[in-house]
Design a protein around this motif. Structure first.
Motif, mmCIF file in Angstrom:
data_model
loop_
_atom_site.group_PDB
_atom_site.id
_atom_site.type_symbol
_atom_site.label_atom_id
_atom_site.label_comp_id
_atom_site.label_asym_id
_atom_site.label_seq_id
_atom_site.Cartn_x
_atom_site.Cartn_y
_atom_site.Cartn_z
ATOM 1 N N PRO A 1 0.802 -1.228 0.000
ATOM 2 C CA PRO A 1 0.000 0.000 0.000
ATOM 3 C C PRO A 1 0.837 1.282 0.000
ATOM 4 N N ASP A 2 2.127 1.175 0.275
ATOM 5 C CA ASP A 2 2.994 2.364 0.288
ATOM 6 C C ASP A 2 3.583 2.683 -1.082
ATOM 7 N N ALA A 3 3.279 1.863 -2.084
ATOM 8 C CA ALA A 3 3.814 2.087 -3.431
ATOM 9 C C ALA A 3 3.240 3.385 -3.995
ATOM 10 N N LEU B 1 -2.342 -4.256 -14.490
ATOM 11 C CA LEU B 1 -3.670 -3.661 -14.660
ATOM 12 C C LEU B 1 -4.737 -4.569 -14.058
ATOM 13 N N LEU B 2 -4.551 -5.880 -14.168
ATOM 14 C CA LEU B 2 -5.505 -6.829 -13.588
ATOM 15 C C LEU B 2 -5.540 -6.685 -12.065
ATOM 16 N N GLN B 3 -4.391 -6.594 -11.436
ATOM 17 C CA GLN B 3 -4.346 -6.410 -9.982
ATOM 18 C C GLN B 3 -5.024 -5.111 -9.577
ATOM 19 N N SER B 4 -4.725 -4.041 -10.303
ATOM 20 C CA SER B 4 -5.337 -2.741 -10.002
ATOM 21 C C SER B 4 -6.854 -2.820 -10.112
ATOM 22 N N ALA B 5 -7.322 -3.456 -11.184
ATOM 23 C CA ALA B 5 -8.764 -3.578 -11.399
ATOM 24 C C ALA B 5 -9.412 -4.375 -10.275
ATOM 25 N N HIS B 6 -8.838 -5.502 -9.922
ATOM 26 C CA HIS B 6 -9.411 -6.320 -8.851
ATOM 27 C C HIS B 6 -9.389 -5.590 -7.512
ATOM 28 N N ARG B 7 -8.293 -4.909 -7.229
ATOM 29 C CA ARG B 7 -8.165 -4.221 -5.939
ATOM 30 C C ARG B 7 -9.167 -3.084 -5.793
ATOM 31 N N ARG C 1 -1.419 1.268 -8.221
ATOM 32 C CA ARG C 1 -0.077 1.233 -7.624
ATOM 33 C C ARG C 1 0.965 0.912 -8.689
ATOM 34 N N VAL C 2 2.040 1.681 -8.702
ATOM 35 C CA VAL C 2 3.141 1.432 -9.627
ATOM 36 C C VAL C 2 3.747 0.075 -9.281
ATOM 37 N N GLY C 3 3.884 -0.775 -10.304
ATOM 38 C CA GLY C 3 4.464 -2.100 -10.108
ATOM 39 C C GLY C 3 3.445 -3.217 -10.123
ATOM 40 N N GLU C 4 2.176 -2.906 -9.934
ATOM 41 C CA GLU C 4 1.167 -3.955 -10.032
ATOM 42 C C GLU C 4 0.685 -4.022 -11.474
#
Length: 185
Positions: A59-61, A86-92, A81-84
């Motif tokens: 969460p600090d990214a 697009l799928l991770q961002s969408a799910h989160r 978050r930078v480094g995740e």
């Protein structure tokens, strides 16, 4: 294939041993002296990129702003978050991106359409300047394929993506089960 019976006599055993390779004969005649040849891993195995199947950056990214155009043409802006991926961002963040294979490049349900400039910039940053063979194969099965299509599980969010617009196709092709939507863990 013809089944063979186990040898019952010494002559049958000797005939079987003669048909075996020399290393097999050595092992069978002197198992305590047999030393297998060590297997050396290929250097290319160590260069393989790891695909996401976990939590991603913490969460600090640092974050960037991305706007998703949903299948119903509404838009949703998120902090990715930078480094995740697009799928991770969408799910989160609750974006309706399927990801049936959970992000291991084995389906096309996280298919996204990028803006031409972002697509070109991402290709320029890739090792060979082209999509990987796995991603291309999966995109061949994607619904609504376009010239700037990518798989969301293969696109890592970077600082250069701030303000980008990502379009979700009107439908996906899920060969697992129609309507199956896995829950991200």
């Amino acid at each position: 294939r013809r089944r063979t019976r186990p040898p019952t006599s010494t002559s049958q055993t000797m005939a079987l041993l003669q048909r075996l390779s020399s290393s097999s004969r050595r092992f069978l005649s002197h198992p305590q002296r047999f030393v297998p040849t060590p297997i050396t891993p290929s250097p290319s195995l160590h260069k393989a990129s790891k695909r996401w199947h976990g939590d991603g950056p913490g969460p600090d990214a640092p974050t960037v702003s991305l706007t998703f155009v949903n299948p119903d043409d509404t838009t949703t802006t998120i902090s990715a978050r930078v480094g995740e991926t697009l799928l991770q961002s969408a799910h989160r963040t609750g974006i309706e991106m399927e990801g049936a294979c959970e992000g291991v490049c084995a389906c096309s349900t996280c298919h996204v359409i990028l803006e031409q400039g972002l697509y070109d910039e991402l290709l320029d940053g890739m090792e060979e300047g082209a999509l990987g063979e796995d991603e291309e194969d999966m995109l061949d099965m994607a619904f609504g394929l376009s010239q700037t299509s990518r798989l969301g599980c293969q696109v890592k969010v970077g600082v250069n993506m701030d303000g980008s617009v990502i379009t979700l196709p009107k439908a996906t092709r899920n060969f697992y089960v129609d309507g199956h939507k896995p829950k991200p863990h």
